[in-house]
Write an enzyme that holds these catalytic residues in place. Structure first.
Site, PDB file in Angstrom:
ATOM      1  N   PRO A  29      -3.623 -11.477  10.862  1.00 20.81           N
ATOM      2  CA  PRO A  29      -4.228 -11.122  12.177  1.00 20.81           C
ATOM      3  C   PRO A  29      -4.270  -9.488  12.285  1.00 20.81           C
ATOM      4  CG  PRO A  29      -1.695 -11.728  11.850  1.00 20.81           C
ATOM      5  CD  PRO A  29      -2.400 -12.093  10.696  1.00 20.81           C
ATOM      6  N   ASP A  30      -5.207  -9.099  13.156  1.00 18.09           N
ATOM      7  CA  ASP A  30      -5.329  -7.886  13.653  1.00 18.09           C
ATOM      8  C   ASP A  30      -4.594  -7.569  14.544  1.00 18.09           C
ATOM      9  OD1 ASP A  30      -6.307  -5.240  14.255  1.00 18.09           O
ATOM     10  OD2 ASP A  30      -7.941  -5.574  13.081  1.00 18.09           O
TER      11      ASP A  30
ATOM     12  N   LYS B 116     -12.191  -2.660  18.022  1.00 12.22           N
ATOM     13  CA  LYS B 116     -10.745  -3.149  18.224  1.00 12.22           C
ATOM     14  C   LYS B 116     -10.454  -3.222  19.594  1.00 12.22           C
ATOM     15  CE  LYS B 116      -9.021  -2.310  13.767  1.00 12.22           C
ATOM     16  NZ  LYS B 116      -7.917  -2.481  12.879  1.00 12.22           N
TER      17      LYS B 116
ATOM     18  N   ASN C 154       0.713  -1.285   0.002  1.00 14.07           N
ATOM     19  CA  ASN C 154      -0.091  -0.080   0.006  1.00 14.07           C
ATOM     20  C   ASN C 154       0.931   1.407   0.078  1.00 14.07           C
ATOM     21  OD1 ASN C 154       0.345   0.911   2.929  1.00 14.07           O
ATOM     22  ND2 ASN C 154      -0.310  -1.128   3.220  1.00 14.07           N
TER      23      ASN C 154
ATOM     24  N   ASP D 282      -4.821  -5.992   5.215  1.00  7.29           N
ATOM     25  CA  ASP D 282      -5.554  -6.737   6.159  1.00  7.29           C
ATOM     26  C   ASP D 282      -5.630  -8.070   5.559  1.00  7.29           C
ATOM     27  OD1 ASP D 282      -7.128  -4.790   7.577  1.00  7.29           O
ATOM     28  OD2 ASP D 282      -7.935  -4.012   5.836  1.00  7.29           O
TER      29      ASP D 282
HETATM   30  N1  CTP Z   1      -4.142  -2.778  12.134  1.00  9.67           N
HETATM   31  C1  CTP Z   1      -3.540  -3.827  12.621  1.00  9.67           C
HETATM   32  N2  CTP Z   1      -3.477  -5.078  12.022  1.00  9.67           N
HETATM   33  C2  CTP Z   1      -4.068  -5.271  11.063  1.00  9.67           C
HETATM   34  C3  CTP Z   1      -5.087  -4.338  10.401  1.00  9.67           C
HETATM   35  C4  CTP Z   1      -4.833  -2.951  10.910  1.00  9.67           C
HETATM   36  O1  CTP Z   1      -2.696  -3.603  13.719  1.00  9.67           O
HETATM   37  N3  CTP Z   1      -4.042  -6.486  10.384  1.00  9.67           N
HETATM   38  C5  CTP Z   1      -4.099  -1.469  12.580  1.00  9.67           C
HETATM   39  C6  CTP Z   1      -3.510  -0.521  12.066  1.00  9.67           C
HETATM   40  O2  CTP Z   1      -2.025  -0.164  12.398  1.00  9.67           O
HETATM   41  C7  CTP Z   1      -4.236   0.667  12.509  1.00  9.67           C
HETATM   42  C8  CTP Z   1      -5.809   0.232  12.661  1.00  9.67           C
HETATM   43  O3  CTP Z   1      -5.572  -1.242  12.795  1.00  9.67           O
HETATM   44  O4  CTP Z   1      -3.927   1.182  13.658  1.00  9.67           O
HETATM   45  C9  CTP Z   1      -6.626   0.447  11.577  1.00  9.67           C
HETATM   46  O5  CTP Z   1      -6.453  -0.125  10.704  1.00  9.67           O
HETATM   47  P1  CTP Z   1      -7.693  -0.474   9.255  1.00  9.67           P
HETATM   48  O6  CTP Z   1      -6.946  -1.204   8.392  1.00  9.67           O
HETATM   49  O7  CTP Z   1      -8.045   1.090   8.961  1.00  9.67           O
HETATM   50  O8  CTP Z   1      -8.678  -1.031  10.095  1.00  9.67           O
HETATM   51  P2  CTP Z   1      -9.626  -2.051   9.580  1.00  9.67           P
HETATM   52  O9  CTP Z   1     -10.016  -2.900  10.680  1.00  9.67           O
HETATM   53  O10 CTP Z   1      -9.034  -3.005   8.505  1.00  9.67           O
HETATM   54  O11 CTP Z   1     -10.905  -1.437   9.039  1.00  9.67           O
HETATM   55  P3  CTP Z   1     -11.275  -1.115   7.399  1.00  9.67           P
HETATM   56  O12 CTP Z   1     -12.428  -1.996   7.188  1.00  9.67           O
HETATM   57  O13 CTP Z   1     -11.720   0.420   7.257  1.00  9.67           O
HETATM   58  O14 CTP Z   1     -10.097  -1.461   6.606  1.00  9.67           O
END
Ligand code: CTP
Length: 399
Positions: free
Chosen positions: A303-304, A341, A208, A276
């Site tokens: 993993p988030d 989150k 990205n 993601d």
């Molecule tokens: N983040 C993370 N691990 C992931 C994805 C995101 O730690 N696998 C963290 C990013 O560093 C940021 C926050 O989550 O602090 C937001 O990420 P974002 O991609 O905007 O959130 P999503 O839940 O993926 O929402 P969206 O549907 O808007 O993409």
């Protein structure tokens, strides 16, 4: 900034020892008092006379020196400093430290000291990557030793890779941060930054547009307030912050592992633009054009990291700050993201192309916390970082 600070400088035997002469000069220029100790091997690379002339004081070299023991015993010598710095920290010295050996003056001082210790490794790339060195590194980090570098690049031995000693100014910055008395002194803060690269095959990846600029600025600002910063970064364009522990990763899963290795921390700032999804069907060999048609990529969820750390039952950082990059309904989406989150704050920004924020030098953020949404005026990413770091210091200070 280092006025009156006392550094016990243990010089190891490596070609990089020549850089230590400059380090001594720069530390003294900033008001630090440097007490040099040399190993036998160090004397093969720089002379005690040069070291002593630059330090403006005698060099300590022998464990069994009766005159010196009468004046100042080696135990006392190990304790009169504010910081013990080992540079260059050779594989041998790291091994001795990790194993608890004390068979010369340098290793004995390191065993006897009750002062924080910083090592500045320098060695051949294969030696650095050797499992024994990496094992020793992990042990030393676990013991609370601060590690500066090594850098990657061409090495005196003709090879290329990590193992080069950090430059004198990088070491000075790390020492300054370590001896800082700012509001975040003694606090450990994790910052994730940059994009991740998700491999498709060995030569292609999905990425990205994150430059890592905001995350880097935050790491610098936290360091300036005295925090010990662990900076976990994907392959970002931004120059790496100095005076912090930098952990380079490629993929989201590597970032996930590095974040867990960095815990426990007092605060975590998750500024990385983590992918993601990863390519579930990533190939070990380069995907070729075939007559059979176009390749189909299958995705799997990464993993988030933010959500996982926010929801840790034990070892959750006292403050967890996430980022939300949105293109519409910024406050609503970011507020929902904070809830989903489980983080304490969300730094929300509008990354629609028209704002020029992603990859640009300015940012206009909205800080979302349990108190609601607080819009900040548009300002440079460095200024956003400074204000955010100050808020983090306030929050940790009143916790
Ligand atoms: N983040 C993370 N691990 C992931 C994805 C995101 O730690 N696998 C963290 C990013 O560093 C940021 C926050 O989550 O602090 C937001 O990420 P974002 O991609 O905007 O959130 P999503 O839940 O993926 O929402 P969206 O549907 O808007 O993409």
């Amino acid at each position: 900034m280092l006025a009156g600070k006392r550094v016990l400088l243990i010089i190891g035997g490596g070609i990089a020892a020549y850089k230590v002469l400059d380090l001594i000069r720069r530390l003294r220029e900033r008001g630090a008092e440097v007490t040099p100790v040399m190993t036998r091997a160090a004397e093969e690379f720089v002379t005690p006379l040069s070291v002593s002339a630059l330090a403006g004081t005698e060099v300590h070299r022998d464990l069994f020196d009766l005159t010196k023991e009468a004046e100042m015993g080696h135990i006392q010598l190990s304790r009169v400093a504010d910081l013990v710095v080992v540079a260059p920290a050779t594989a041998d010295l790291m091994g001795k430290m990790a194993g608890g050996l004390a068979n010369d003056l340098a290793s004995t001082l390191l065993m006897a000291t009750d002062t924080p210790v910083m090592i500045v490794p320098a060695m051949n790339v294969r030696m650095w990557e050797h499992p024994a060195t990496q094992r020793n590194l992990a042990l030393l980090q676990g013991d609370g030793v601060t590690v500066v570098g090594p850098n990657s690049g061409d090495m005196a031995c003709g090879e290329f890779g990590p193992g080069r000693m950090s430059e004198p100014m990088e070491i000075v910055e790390a020492i300054t941060a370590k001896l800082s008395t700012g509001p975040l002194a003694g606090k450990r803060v994790l910052v994730t930054s940059g994009p991740t690269h998700e491999p498709i095959d060995p030569v292609r990846y999905i990425a990205n547009r994150s430059s890592g600029a905001q995350g880097t600025a935050i790491a610098n600002a936290l360091r300036d307030l005295g925090a010990e910063v662990i900076f976990v970064t994907g392959p970002a364009d931004a120059a790496r912050p100095k005076g912090v522990t930098v952990v380079e990763v490629e993929s989201a899963r590597e970032m996930h592992a590095a974040v867990h290795d960095a815990l426990p921390v007092d605060a975590g700032v998750f500024a990385a633009a983590v992918a993601d999804w990863r390519v579930a069907s990533a190939s070990d060999s380069k995907i070729k054009k075939t007559a059979g048609g176009l390749p189909v990529l299958e995705f799997a969820e990464n993993p988030d990291i933010l959500a996982e750390v926010s929801q840790l039952a034990t070892g959750r950082p006292g403050l967890v700050v996430g980022f939300a990059a949105e293109t519409d309904d910024v406050v609503a989406h970011a507020t929902a993201k904070r809830q989903r989150k489980g983080c304490d704050w969300i730094v929300a920004n509008d990354v629609s192309p028209a704002t020029g924020i992603m990859g640009g030098s300015e940012n206009a953020i909205i800080l979302i916390s349990e108190d609601g949404a607080e819009p900040w005026e548009r300002m440079g990413k460095d200024e956003v970082a400074r204000r955010l770091a100050a808020r983090i210091a306030d929050a940790l200070g009143s916790a």
